[in-house]
Enzyme design. Structure first.
Site, PDB file in Angstrom:
ATOM      1  N   PHE A  22      32.091  42.799  36.164  1.00 52.03           N
ATOM      2  CA  PHE A  22      33.277  42.243  36.805  1.00 52.03           C
ATOM      3  C   PHE A  22      33.585  42.951  38.111  1.00 52.03           C
ATOM      4  O   PHE A  22      33.687  44.188  38.153  1.00 52.03           O
ATOM      5  CB  PHE A  22      34.509  42.416  35.908  1.00 52.03           C
ATOM      6  CG  PHE A  22      34.464  41.626  34.639  1.00 52.03           C
ATOM      7  CD1 PHE A  22      34.998  40.346  34.569  1.00 52.03           C
ATOM      8  CD2 PHE A  22      33.880  42.171  33.501  1.00 52.03           C
ATOM      9  CE1 PHE A  22      34.948  39.624  33.386  1.00 52.03           C
ATOM     10  CE2 PHE A  22      33.828  41.453  32.320  1.00 52.03           C
ATOM     11  CZ  PHE A  22      34.355  40.177  32.268  1.00 52.03           C
ATOM     12  N   ASP A  23      33.749  42.171  39.165  1.00 48.93           N
ATOM     13  CA  ASP A  23      34.500  42.657  40.304  1.00 48.93           C
ATOM     14  C   ASP A  23      35.925  42.871  39.796  1.00 48.93           C
ATOM     15  O   ASP A  23      36.470  42.011  39.097  1.00 48.93           O
ATOM     16  CB  ASP A  23      34.473  41.621  41.422  1.00 48.93           C
ATOM     17  CG  ASP A  23      35.444  41.944  42.528  1.00 48.93           C
ATOM     18  OD1 ASP A  23      35.383  43.071  43.049  1.00 48.93           O
ATOM     19  OD2 ASP A  23      36.275  41.085  42.854  1.00 48.93           O
ATOM     20  N   VAL A  24      36.518  43.999  40.109  1.00 51.90           N
ATOM     21  CA  VAL A  24      37.829  44.336  39.548  1.00 51.90           C
ATOM     22  C   VAL A  24      38.959  43.936  40.489  1.00 51.90           C
ATOM     23  O   VAL A  24      39.873  43.186  40.121  1.00 51.90           O
ATOM     24  CB  VAL A  24      37.898  45.842  39.210  1.00 51.90           C
ATOM     25  CG1 VAL A  24      39.297  46.221  38.700  1.00 51.90           C
ATOM     26  CG2 VAL A  24      36.843  46.198  38.162  1.00 51.90           C
ATOM     27  N   THR A  27      39.594  40.004  41.321  1.00 48.46           N
ATOM     28  CA  THR A  27      39.215  39.138  40.203  1.00 48.46           C
ATOM     29  C   THR A  27      40.102  39.400  38.991  1.00 48.46           C
ATOM     30  O   THR A  27      40.605  38.465  38.360  1.00 48.46           O
ATOM     31  CB  THR A  27      37.741  39.367  39.825  1.00 48.46           C
ATOM     32  OG1 THR A  27      36.930  39.145  40.972  1.00 48.46           O
ATOM     33  CG2 THR A  27      37.311  38.429  38.702  1.00 48.46           C
ATOM     34  N   VAL A 189      30.759  38.338  37.178  1.00 48.72           N
ATOM     35  CA  VAL A 189      31.999  37.562  37.265  1.00 48.72           C
ATOM     36  C   VAL A 189      32.824  38.099  38.427  1.00 48.72           C
ATOM     37  O   VAL A 189      33.171  39.290  38.449  1.00 48.72           O
ATOM     38  CB  VAL A 189      32.796  37.679  35.946  1.00 48.72           C
ATOM     39  CG1 VAL A 189      34.057  36.819  36.007  1.00 48.72           C
ATOM     40  CG2 VAL A 189      31.930  37.293  34.752  1.00 48.72           C
TER      41      VAL A 189
END
Length: 248
Positions: A22-24, A27, A189
């Site tokens: 995950f891009d934090v 996102t 994601v």
């Protein structure tokens, strides 16, 4: 003649993955809200009228320039020079105090309302890995905000360079491989076409676009990509992704 995949088809495709990265920031964490809350507080202190859209656009331009100048710096550490670059353009004082305030505000940046619960749901099906341009200090703050959902973390501080550099994704893949998770099992994601989706797609990594700005013009506080790539999966929220996974 092609047909639109059904919910069951989508769920079957999603079930083929074993781990999600995950891009934090952008996102899972509403960094635009966090940035604006800080900048508007400074603007009120200084008696300046500040347009949200103008502030976000100037932030994106300043980040784009800073990425080219210091690609080795984590995003967290870029916030000080980013503020100093954008301040004059939005009518705010370019002081060290206010620049530090923007950096330190990251501990107060909110999660998107759907993110903590959706991450908990996804964690029942996949290994969850944070893959972020933040440094380790910032990610520790953000992970608490999200409910500490991650099985592993990879930061720009760990790698020594920022996304969109391919080294970030390669480092992450190598780190997960030693735990028995291969590239063929991987879904990345992300919200950012600029930082994430273009590079991941170029590397052959399956992608899921969480289009947080769906229905809005432009790219907000994120630099515009040279091209918008077509992801393997596309949703407007993380909750929609969790719903799709649970259709099996």
């Amino acid at each position: 003649m092609s047909r639109t995949p059904s919910a069951k088809d989508e769920a079957r495709r999603l079930a083929e993955y074993r781990w999600l990265s995950f891009d934090v920031v952008g996102t899972l964490i509403d960094f635009e809200r966090g940035i604006l809350d800080c900048l508007q507080e400074i603007a009120r202190t200084e008696g300046v009228a500040l347009s949200d859209e103008h502030a976000l656009a100037r932030f994106a331009a300043a980040e784009d320039e800073q990425q080219r100048l210091t690609p080795e710096l984590p995003f967290t550490q870029m916030l000080v020079p980013i503020y100093q670059r954008l301040a004059g353009e939005v009518g705010l004082p370019a002081t060290e105090e206010y620049a530090a305030a923007l950096r330190d505000s990251i501990r107060r940046w909110p999660a998107f309302p759907d993110a903590p619960a959706a991450l908990a749901r996804l964690g029942q099906h996949y290994r969850l890995v944070a893959l972020t341009n933040a440094d380790n200090w910032a990610l520790a703050q953000l992970a608490v905000t999200l409910g500490d959902p991650f099985d592993d973390t990879v930061t720009a501080e760990d790698v020594g360079v920022n996304k969109p550099d391919p080294q970030v994704f390669t480092y992450c893949a190598d780190r997960q491989r030693v735990q028995g998770y291969g590239r063929q099992d991987w879904l990345h994601v992300a919200q950012s076409q600029y930082h994430d989706l273009t590079t991941a797609s170029w590397l052959g990594v399956a992608t899921c676009w969480i289009e947080r700005r769906a229905g809005q013009d432009g790219f907000g506080a994120t630099p515009a990509p040279q091209q918008v790539v077509t992801p393997d999966h596309r949703f407007t929220s993380l909750a929609e992704l969790a719903d799709a996974v649970e259709q099996v």
